[in-house]
Design an enzyme around this catalytic site. Sequence first.
Site, PDB file in Angstrom:
ATOM      1  N   HIS A 189    -102.181   0.475-102.081  1.00  0.00           N
ATOM      2  CA  HIS A 189    -103.100   0.431-101.094  1.00  0.00           C
ATOM      3  C   HIS A 189    -103.068  -0.770 -99.899  1.00  0.00           C
ATOM      4  O   HIS A 189    -103.748  -0.571 -98.888  1.00  0.00           O
ATOM      5  CB  HIS A 189    -104.503   0.157-101.879  1.00  0.00           C
ATOM      6  CG  HIS A 189    -104.858   1.530-102.416  1.00  0.00           C
ATOM      7  ND1 HIS A 189    -106.097   2.303-102.048  1.00  0.00           N
ATOM      8  CD2 HIS A 189    -104.449   2.044-103.595  1.00  0.00           C
ATOM      9  CE1 HIS A 189    -106.081   3.459-102.772  1.00  0.00           C
ATOM     10  NE2 HIS A 189    -105.303   3.122-103.980  1.00  0.00           N
ATOM     11  N   ASP A 194    -103.871  -6.218 -93.135  1.00  0.00           N
ATOM     12  CA  ASP A 194    -104.708  -5.478 -94.289  1.00  0.00           C
ATOM     13  C   ASP A 194    -104.072  -4.008 -94.101  1.00  0.00           C
ATOM     14  O   ASP A 194    -103.412  -3.320 -93.144  1.00  0.00           O
ATOM     15  CB  ASP A 194    -106.237  -5.215 -93.303  1.00  0.00           C
ATOM     16  CG  ASP A 194    -107.559  -5.114 -94.443  1.00  0.00           C
ATOM     17  OD1 ASP A 194    -106.878  -4.434 -95.446  1.00  0.00           O
ATOM     18  OD2 ASP A 194    -108.496  -5.359 -94.203  1.00  0.00           O
TER      19      ASP A 194
HETATM   20  P1  ADP Z   1    -110.712  -4.384 -99.255  1.00  0.00           P
HETATM   21  O1  ADP Z   1    -109.996  -3.170-100.074  1.00  0.00           O
HETATM   22  O2  ADP Z   1    -109.534  -5.279 -99.117  1.00  0.00           O
HETATM   23  O3  ADP Z   1    -111.718  -4.918 -99.736  1.00  0.00           O
HETATM   24  P2  ADP Z   1    -111.759  -2.229 -97.268  1.00  0.00           P
HETATM   25  O4  ADP Z   1    -112.169  -2.576 -95.999  1.00  0.00           O
HETATM   26  O5  ADP Z   1    -110.601  -1.414 -97.129  1.00  0.00           O
HETATM   27  O6  ADP Z   1    -111.180  -3.897 -97.693  1.00  0.00           O
HETATM   28  O7  ADP Z   1    -112.681  -1.880 -98.456  1.00  0.00           O
HETATM   29  C1  ADP Z   1    -114.090  -2.615 -98.552  1.00  0.00           C
HETATM   30  C2  ADP Z   1    -114.934  -1.618 -99.043  1.00  0.00           C
HETATM   31  O8  ADP Z   1    -115.863  -2.589 -99.796  1.00  0.00           O
HETATM   32  C3  ADP Z   1    -115.589  -0.816 -98.112  1.00  0.00           C
HETATM   33  O9  ADP Z   1    -115.782   0.515 -98.694  1.00  0.00           O
HETATM   34  C4  ADP Z   1    -117.112  -1.601 -97.985  1.00  0.00           C
HETATM   35  O10 ADP Z   1    -117.946  -0.714 -97.684  1.00  0.00           O
HETATM   36  C5  ADP Z   1    -117.057  -2.174 -99.264  1.00  0.00           C
HETATM   37  N1  ADP Z   1    -118.075  -3.318 -99.142  1.00  0.00           N
HETATM   38  C6  ADP Z   1    -117.550  -4.617 -98.300  1.00  0.00           C
HETATM   39  N2  ADP Z   1    -118.561  -5.572 -98.388  1.00  0.00           N
HETATM   40  C7  ADP Z   1    -119.616  -4.853 -99.241  1.00  0.00           C
HETATM   41  C8  ADP Z   1    -120.804  -5.423 -99.580  1.00  0.00           C
HETATM   42  N3  ADP Z   1    -121.386  -6.548 -99.147  1.00  0.00           N
HETATM   43  N4  ADP Z   1    -121.607  -4.606-100.213  1.00  0.00           N
HETATM   44  C9  ADP Z   1    -121.117  -3.210-100.598  1.00  0.00           C
HETATM   45  N5  ADP Z   1    -119.974  -2.878-100.150  1.00  0.00           N
HETATM   46  C10 ADP Z   1    -119.295  -3.721 -99.484  1.00  0.00           C
HETATM   47  O1  F6P Z   2    -106.473  -2.655-102.272  1.00  0.00           O
HETATM   48  C1  F6P Z   2    -107.095  -3.904-102.015  1.00  0.00           C
HETATM   49  C2  F6P Z   2    -107.720  -4.219-103.515  1.00  0.00           C
HETATM   50  O2  F6P Z   2    -107.276  -5.067-104.488  1.00  0.00           O
HETATM   51  C3  F6P Z   2    -108.209  -3.274-104.120  1.00  0.00           C
HETATM   52  O3  F6P Z   2    -107.349  -2.918-105.394  1.00  0.00           O
HETATM   53  C4  F6P Z   2    -109.697  -3.555-104.619  1.00  0.00           C
HETATM   54  O4  F6P Z   2    -110.373  -2.323-104.182  1.00  0.00           O
HETATM   55  C5  F6P Z   2    -110.063  -4.489-103.582  1.00  0.00           C
HETATM   56  O5  F6P Z   2    -108.865  -4.922-103.053  1.00  0.00           O
HETATM   57  C6  F6P Z   2    -110.938  -5.617-104.481  1.00  0.00           C
HETATM   58  O6  F6P Z   2    -110.247  -6.438-105.112  1.00  0.00           O
HETATM   59  P1  F6P Z   2    -110.579  -6.884-106.589  1.00  0.00           P
HETATM   60  O7  F6P Z   2    -110.386  -5.506-107.420  1.00  0.00           O
HETATM   61  O8  F6P Z   2    -109.787  -7.893-106.964  1.00  0.00           O
HETATM   62  O9  F6P Z   2    -112.009  -7.376-106.577  1.00  0.00           O
END
Ligand code: ADP
Ligand code: F6P
Length: 472
Positions: free
Chosen positions: A162, A370
């Site tokens: 991912h 990202d």
């Molecule tokens: P990462 O995997 O690095 O966290 P992404 O943008 O791909 O980044 O995914 C983040 C996910 O977490 C999204 O589906 C988003 O809606 C969710 N998310 C981020 N912040 C919040 C929050 N404060 N409350 C609920 N969901 C959140």
């Molecule tokens: O792909 C990024 C990632 O490490 C995912 O595996 C996971 O959904 C997200 O970031 C949040 O991280 P963590 O599982 O460390 O809270």
Amino acid sequence: MRQSSLVVVANRLPIDDSVAPDGACEWRRSPGGLVSALHPLLRHTPATWVGWAGGTGPAPSLPDIGSVRMRAVPLSGEDFRDHYEGFANSTLWPLYHDAVEQPEYHRRWWEAYQRVNQRFAEATAEAAEQGAVVWVQDYHLQLVPGLLRELRPDLRIGFFLHVPFPPPELFMQLPRRAELLRGMLGADLIGFQRAQAAHNFAQLAAKVLELPATDRRIGVGDRVVRIGAFPVSIDTAEMAALAGRPDVAARAQRLRHDLGDPGHVILSVDRMDYTKGIEQRLKAYSELLASGHVKVRDTVLVQVAVPSRERVTQYQILRDRVEREVGRINGEFGRVGEPAIHYLTQPFDRAELAALYRVADVMAVTPLRDGMNLVAKEYVAARVDDTGSLLLSEFAGSAAELPQAYLVNPHDLEGLKQGLLSALEADPADVTPRMRAMREHLHRNDIRAWARSYLSALDDGGSLLTHLAPTG
Ligand code: ADP
Ligand code: F6P
């Protein structure tokens, strides 16, 4: 234990740590891309999910959720520290994200990584029925495909990363680089977010392991491992339906009112992570306030930054710095009842997130690096009236799919400021066709399309796909 023909293996299980007294268990939409991506898919698919339930100590026995069986893998306190916080999130995470923070290398962490990967491989071998398809996810588990193939050569094994896969110059720093590559090559199909990542991997397989490799195929003994780009997505229709709900529209109106009915609302939603470019964004915003290009009464910034990996020093330092900067900016530019930045660290439910997306005239998604960034895609899906401007980093995987966004280099402060102003001042006649084009793209390329393209490549269009509802 009953066995399954589709087994998903991921570091986290998508469920709450707490199971109710009656044994009921809810899906947990923990902030993070992996659960957001897989949750809508697996909800209706008979499968087993092998993962860590959060917490340390013996693995809890968990009830099925819908059609999905939960198989918890235990982590001890030491495993959590050395595998999850250590090798996964203080070695691989920074290394794979352009080393924007210094990766750390410790032999003890590598031992924990091997030990925990072995445990995941054994739990998976036990859960999978003869000839099953196993889909291993992400950087925490890169050794699992190789270990699993040794235990269960009958399985069809997929691996999907991912996060970005770095260029050889960076990956070559890893003391145990050959073992990690060999681990991934235990899979039949290795999926990446971007073609560039597949290219980086092929180059490394050739250079480090001296294997015959192209950007599509790598020869490993008598096997051929396929590699390729499969950009992950979201449940576009679900987000659009949520954002279109009358109660969500009313909540968005209410939020706008509570924000002081400003002319412009800018929103950012991130995990509190140094890869997300939060500090650079705050600096750009602060300079625009100082120069008078942005005025507090006319414009507000809502920054949602949910804490993540909270015991890791670099994350603690980041949070302190972000909070000091938000305090400084509000102290300098805010007025009584009118802060320059509304700063929130809470997790929100999907309806509240959808309302936030609906209220945002500009969504600022400016990570330094990202793998994909699903928040950018969620914002687009939520803009059901084709309004709104997406300010997007060139270094997010999603930028390759959303060229109609206002693209910026977040390392270039002047460029970031200019991009933000362009998004704020955009003519509606320009905004609408851009948003429409991005929405159409996401409508066709949603999470089911992603799963279908990956699983049909892995399983030769096999029976697993019948459970996935069609796109749109
Ligand atoms: P990462 O995997 O690095 O966290 P992404 O943008 O791909 O980044 O995914 C983040 C996910 O977490 C999204 O589906 C988003 O809606 C969710 N998310 C981020 N912040 C919040 C929050 N404060 N409350 C609920 N969901 C959140
Ligand atoms: O792909 C990024 C990632 O490490 C995912 O595996 C996971 O959904 C997200 O970031 C949040 O991280 P963590 O599982 O460390 O809270």
